[in-house]
Structure formats: C-alpha cells, structure tokens
Design a protein around this motif. Structure first.
Motif, PDB file in Angstrom:
ATOM      1  N   VAL A  76       0.912  -1.360   0.036  1.00  0.00           N
ATOM      2  CA  VAL A  76      -0.077   0.049   0.086  1.00  0.00           C
ATOM      3  C   VAL A  76       0.909   1.198   0.118  1.00  0.00           C
ATOM      4  O   VAL A  76       2.087   1.178   0.294  1.00  0.00           O
ATOM      5  CB  VAL A  76      -1.077   0.252   1.308  1.00  0.00           C
ATOM      6  CG1 VAL A  76      -1.829  -1.087   1.147  1.00  0.00           C
ATOM      7  CG2 VAL A  76      -0.274   0.052   2.504  1.00  0.00           C
ATOM      8  N   ASN A  77       0.194   2.501  -0.514  1.00  0.00           N
ATOM      9  CA  ASN A  77       0.629   3.567  -0.422  1.00  0.00           C
ATOM     10  C   ASN A  77       0.010   4.436   0.458  1.00  0.00           C
ATOM     11  O   ASN A  77      -0.760   5.553   0.140  1.00  0.00           O
ATOM     12  CB  ASN A  77       1.051   4.242  -1.872  1.00  0.00           C
ATOM     13  CG  ASN A  77       1.474   5.659  -1.845  1.00  0.00           C
ATOM     14  OD1 ASN A  77       2.370   5.929  -0.792  1.00  0.00           O
ATOM     15  ND2 ASN A  77       1.302   6.313  -2.752  1.00  0.00           N
ATOM     16  N   SER A  78      -0.105   4.033   1.908  1.00  0.00           N
ATOM     17  CA  SER A  78      -1.011   4.719   2.782  1.00  0.00           C
ATOM     18  C   SER A  78      -0.430   4.775   4.178  1.00  0.00           C
ATOM     19  O   SER A  78       0.304   4.053   4.447  1.00  0.00           O
ATOM     20  CB  SER A  78      -2.457   3.756   2.836  1.00  0.00           C
ATOM     21  OG  SER A  78      -3.146   4.405   3.831  1.00  0.00           O
ATOM     22  N   ARG A  79      -0.852   5.962   4.790  1.00  0.00           N
ATOM     23  CA  ARG A  79      -0.224   5.946   6.006  1.00  0.00           C
ATOM     24  C   ARG A  79      -1.537   5.870   7.214  1.00  0.00           C
ATOM     25  O   ARG A  79      -1.340   6.151   8.296  1.00  0.00           O
ATOM     26  CB  ARG A  79       0.031   7.454   6.236  1.00  0.00           C
ATOM     27  CG  ARG A  79       1.551   7.531   5.543  1.00  0.00           C
ATOM     28  CD  ARG A  79       2.679   6.843   5.969  1.00  0.00           C
ATOM     29  NE  ARG A  79       3.721   6.732   5.024  1.00  0.00           N
ATOM     30  CZ  ARG A  79       4.731   6.213   5.181  1.00  0.00           C
ATOM     31  NH1 ARG A  79       5.063   5.210   6.000  1.00  0.00           N
ATOM     32  NH2 ARG A  79       5.768   6.227   4.093  1.00  0.00           N
ATOM     33  N   ASP A  80      -2.475   5.189   6.851  1.00  0.00           N
ATOM     34  CA  ASP A  80      -3.390   4.727   7.610  1.00  0.00           C
ATOM     35  C   ASP A  80      -2.938   4.013   8.682  1.00  0.00           C
ATOM     36  O   ASP A  80      -2.370   3.127   8.485  1.00  0.00           O
ATOM     37  CB  ASP A  80      -4.495   3.935   6.932  1.00  0.00           C
ATOM     38  CG  ASP A  80      -5.909   3.714   7.406  1.00  0.00           C
ATOM     39  OD1 ASP A  80      -5.729   3.516   8.790  1.00  0.00           O
ATOM     40  OD2 ASP A  80      -6.864   3.782   6.921  1.00  0.00           O
ATOM     41  N   THR A  81      -3.439   4.330   9.875  1.00  0.00           N
ATOM     42  CA  THR A  81      -2.952   3.678  11.236  1.00  0.00           C
ATOM     43  C   THR A  81      -3.422   2.365  11.275  1.00  0.00           C
ATOM     44  O   THR A  81      -2.800   1.520  11.981  1.00  0.00           O
ATOM     45  CB  THR A  81      -3.583   4.681  12.457  1.00  0.00           C
ATOM     46  OG1 THR A  81      -4.950   4.639  12.283  1.00  0.00           O
ATOM     47  CG2 THR A  81      -2.836   6.041  12.471  1.00  0.00           C
ATOM     48  N   ARG A  82      -4.329   1.918  10.533  1.00  0.00           N
ATOM     49  CA  ARG A  82      -4.834   0.579  10.694  1.00  0.00           C
ATOM     50  C   ARG A  82      -3.888  -0.454   9.873  1.00  0.00           C
ATOM     51  O   ARG A  82      -3.954  -1.724  10.472  1.00  0.00           O
ATOM     52  CB  ARG A  82      -6.166   0.288  10.161  1.00  0.00           C
ATOM     53  CG  ARG A  82      -7.201   1.042  10.978  1.00  0.00           C
ATOM     54  CD  ARG A  82      -8.620   1.198  10.200  1.00  0.00           C
ATOM     55  NE  ARG A  82      -8.655   2.136   9.300  1.00  0.00           N
ATOM     56  CZ  ARG A  82      -9.644   2.667   8.609  1.00  0.00           C
ATOM     57  NH1 ARG A  82     -11.003   2.228   9.035  1.00  0.00           N
ATOM     58  NH2 ARG A  82      -9.586   3.646   8.037  1.00  0.00           N
ATOM     59  N   PHE A  83      -2.895   0.111   9.361  1.00  0.00           N
ATOM     60  CA  PHE A  83      -1.750  -0.801   8.871  1.00  0.00           C
ATOM     61  C   PHE A  83      -0.627  -0.896   9.603  1.00  0.00           C
ATOM     62  O   PHE A  83       0.310  -1.803   9.411  1.00  0.00           O
ATOM     63  CB  PHE A  83      -1.343  -0.273   7.314  1.00  0.00           C
ATOM     64  CG  PHE A  83      -2.339  -0.532   6.479  1.00  0.00           C
ATOM     65  CD1 PHE A  83      -2.721  -1.673   5.914  1.00  0.00           C
ATOM     66  CD2 PHE A  83      -2.954   0.790   5.701  1.00  0.00           C
ATOM     67  CE1 PHE A  83      -3.655  -1.907   4.660  1.00  0.00           C
ATOM     68  CE2 PHE A  83      -3.769   0.750   4.653  1.00  0.00           C
ATOM     69  CZ  PHE A  83      -4.174  -0.706   4.226  1.00  0.00           C
ATOM     70  N   GLU A  84      -0.540  -0.271  10.901  1.00  0.00           N
ATOM     71  CA  GLU A  84       0.672  -0.208  11.687  1.00  0.00           C
ATOM     72  C   GLU A  84       0.998  -1.596  12.418  1.00  0.00           C
ATOM     73  O   GLU A  84       1.981  -1.848  12.420  1.00  0.00           O
ATOM     74  CB  GLU A  84       0.462   0.701  12.816  1.00  0.00           C
ATOM     75  CG  GLU A  84       0.563   2.322  12.316  1.00  0.00           C
ATOM     76  CD  GLU A  84       0.497   3.239  13.437  1.00  0.00           C
ATOM     77  OE1 GLU A  84       0.158   2.760  14.443  1.00  0.00           O
ATOM     78  OE2 GLU A  84       0.467   4.353  13.179  1.00  0.00           O
ATOM     79  N   ASP A  85      -0.033  -2.295  12.578  1.00  0.00           N
ATOM     80  CA  ASP A  85       0.266  -3.739  13.159  1.00  0.00           C
ATOM     81  C   ASP A  85       0.262  -4.697  12.129  1.00  0.00           C
ATOM     82  O   ASP A  85       0.127  -5.852  12.638  1.00  0.00           O
ATOM     83  CB  ASP A  85      -0.749  -3.840  14.595  1.00  0.00           C
ATOM     84  CG  ASP A  85      -0.707  -2.926  15.500  1.00  0.00           C
ATOM     85  OD1 ASP A  85       0.570  -2.327  15.923  1.00  0.00           O
ATOM     86  OD2 ASP A  85      -1.716  -2.373  16.018  1.00  0.00           O
ATOM     87  N   GLN A  86       0.456  -4.399  10.784  1.00  0.00           N
ATOM     88  CA  GLN A  86       0.346  -5.393   9.799  1.00  0.00           C
ATOM     89  C   GLN A  86       1.726  -5.572   9.212  1.00  0.00           C
ATOM     90  O   GLN A  86       2.567  -4.674   9.267  1.00  0.00           O
ATOM     91  CB  GLN A  86      -0.747  -5.097   8.764  1.00  0.00           C
ATOM     92  CG  GLN A  86      -2.300  -4.976   9.471  1.00  0.00           C
ATOM     93  CD  GLN A  86      -2.905  -6.086  10.015  1.00  0.00           C
ATOM     94  OE1 GLN A  86      -2.335  -7.215   9.760  1.00  0.00           O
ATOM     95  NE2 GLN A  86      -3.314  -5.693  11.509  1.00  0.00           N
ATOM     96  N   ALA A  87       2.054  -6.755   8.292  1.00  0.00           N
ATOM     97  CA  ALA A  87       3.046  -6.615   7.532  1.00  0.00           C
ATOM     98  C   ALA A  87       2.650  -5.914   6.165  1.00  0.00           C
ATOM     99  O   ALA A  87       1.645  -6.127   5.584  1.00  0.00           O
ATOM    100  CB  ALA A  87       3.271  -8.199   6.963  1.00  0.00           C
TER     101      ALA A  87
END
Length: 338
Positions: free
Chosen positions: A319-330
């Motif tokens: 992804v090209n996103s800074r969405d915090t929901r990706f923080e704990d993901q690979a």
C-alpha cells in the motif's frame, strides 16, 4: 606443369598414407593425454608432470579467522542480513514497480540509501510480457530500459542480505501468447481474447503455461530471489472468453495454484500470490498473500477471509497509505513516492 597419370596415382597413394598417419598420431595423442591426466599437477608456475608423486600438493591449514584481514568492498563480500530470519511484519520493506524501473538509476540510488536489510519486492515482468532483467528464457522479450542497471541492482541487494521478492504477472502475457497461441484464452470465433490494455491472457490450466511460470521462478531464484509472488492469477472478468472445462473457473484456478505450488515442494523457494479477491484459493497456498491497494478499513476483512485457511505464511499489504490500521500489519510501501 603436366603430371603424368602414373605420378597422379602415386601422389594420391602418398596423400592417403599421410592422412592415415595423421589420424593415427591424433588418436595416439588423445590416448597419451588421457593416460597422463592423473599425473598432471597444477601450481602457480603452471602444469607439471609428476610421474612418481613427489610434487603432490600438501594442504595448508586454514589460518585463524581472527588473523584474516577485513575486506570492506561490498562487491566482494556477501553480507548476510538478519532479514532472512524475520517475517515481513518484523522487517518491513518496499515495493518497486515497472513504472519506477523506467528510471533504474534513480531506483538504484534510492536502494543504496537503505541502511538495514529488509524485504524488497520488485515487479520484474510487465502485464505486456516484457522482462525487466536479463532473462535467458527462450522467447523472452526485454523491456526498453537499462536492463544492465537492474541486473546490478539485484546483485547489490542479494549481496547485502535483503529479502528479495519478485512479482510476476502470471496470465497476462501477450508475448508468450502470440508465440504459443494454443495456450491463450480464445473467443468463440477462435481469435485470442484481448483485455482493455491490449494484452492476451494465458490458460491457467495449460501445462506449458505452468511450466513457463515455474521456469521463470527457478531463474529468479538463481539470481538471488527468495520468493516469487504471482499476480494476475485469475480468469479475466468477461463473458467473451470461450472456455470449456468440466470444472468451474474457480476450480481451475484452485488446481492451478496447487500444481504451481507443488512444483516447488521441498525446496527453499517460497511461491506466493498477489490478489484482493475474496474467492482466491488460499487453502492451496503455502507462501504469502500480498494484498494490493486496499483501504485500511479492509484489514480486518482480509485477515478473516485469508487467515481462515491457516496455510499462509503471512498476509502482506502492498500500500501507499499511512492509515494507522496498517501499523500492526505486514506492509510493503513504495520505494519512490508517486
């Protein structure tokens, strides 16, 4: 100059004898080389005959590791990075598209700025069938970019201990389809079906197609890649394709995924797939699932949809996103911002 008939006969006989002698000498020479080969000893001064074994080399014990000089040239020393033993969630990383590779020098310079080894996914074949590295596969067509720079970049990443992933569009390949039209997806009139990009697609069940994909994966592993992720692993979403099978298209894709994965069973090569389809046959996958360009609100959905199979190594979001929901993901993010 006139040569008599009798002399011509004598010359022919002489020539025949000389040819026989030459053949005998050649055979004798070959036999002599074969006989003497075990007695040849090589040293810094060249090759020598050692008929009695007195010149046999004696192995010199290895000096202690502490006494060896430190060589800092990264082109010579292989630096084994810690990335090998980590998940992508732990080490993070970047992805490189074929659009970025239109300027490989800029990509290479960005790579050199990365201080610690991590995961790097590189798209090395376009949907148009062009290869973005110097492939030796028969019929392969190289992209019109500086391939030599990309080859150097791959070598650099491998030597520095990065975890290398190659993304390969599987069935969108007009180059292979035109060379092997029996492997393409036809329309009712017999013509190959073409998508909106002008690309022909390949039959996911065709043995020659799966052999071609396996050949690409093996070549990339030989170049230092640890993982090959196949994208566009599906039937095109159209009713114009005339395809006959006793199985549904979903079943054909599931069988194709299972067969391609099984081709590398028992090896260290990781075969993964790129998809965001809910019906992708993840139960046939033993590698990773890469989910591209999805919103952070979909994270829970894909964790439940893909994670339920229990066979995947990891779910990775490209992804090209800074969405915090990706923080704990690979996550893999673009090396160069759009």
């Amino acid at each position: 100059m006139h040569i008599s008939y009798r002399n011509k006969i004598l010359l022919k006989k002489l020539l025949r004898v000389l040819l026989i002698l030459l053949a005998v000498a050649l055979v004798a020479g070959i036999l002599l080389v074969i006989y003497l080969e075990p007695f040849l000893v090589y040293d810094r001064d060249g090759a020598h005959l050692d008929m009695d074994g007195t010149m046999m080399q004696v192995a010199t014990p290895n000096e202690p590791a502490a006494a060896r000089p430190v060589i800092d040239n990264p082109q010579i020393v292989y630096t084994s990075g810690a990335a090998m033993n980590k998940t992508i969630q732990e080490m993070g990383g970047y992805y490189i598209t074929t659009a970025m590779l239109q300027d490989p020098d800029a990509v290479f310079e960005e790579i050199k700025q990365i201080e610690e080894p991590c995961a790097v996914m590189i798209q090395l074949k376009s949907r148009f069938g062009n290869f973005y590295y110097s492939s030796s596969i028969s019929g392969s067509q190289k992209a019109d970019v500086k391939i030599s720079v990309i080859d150097q970049m791959i070598t650099y990443l491998s030597n520095k201990g990065f975890y290398l992933i190659a993304e390969i569009p599987a069935f969108s390949d007009p180059v292979f389809a035109l060379d092997h039209q029996e492997c393409g997806l036809p329309m009712a009139g017999g013509y190959l079906w073409m998508d909106e990009y002008g690309c022909y697609w390949l039959d996911p069940a065709d043995e020659e197609v799966l052999s071609y994909l396996s050949q690409i994966a093996r070549e990339l592993v030989g170049r230092g890649f640890h993982e090959v992720a196949f994208s566009e692993y599906r039937f095109p979403d159209t009713n114009s394709i005339s395809y006959y099978s006793e199985k549904t298209r979903s079943e054909v894709i599931a069988d194709s995924v299972a067969q391609l994965t099984s081709n590398f069973a028992g090896s260290a090569t990781v075969i993964s797939f790129v998809s965001s389809a809910d019906d992708f046959p993840v139960e046939s996958c033993t590698g990773r699932m890469y989910v591209k360009d999805v919103a952070g609100s979909k994270v829970t959905h894909y964790q439940q949809t893909y994670g339920a199979a229990g066979t995947l190594t990891e779910i990775v979001y490209v992804v090209n996103s800074r969405d915090t929901r990706f923080e704990d993901q690979a996550v893999l993010r673009p090396l160069i911002a759009d």
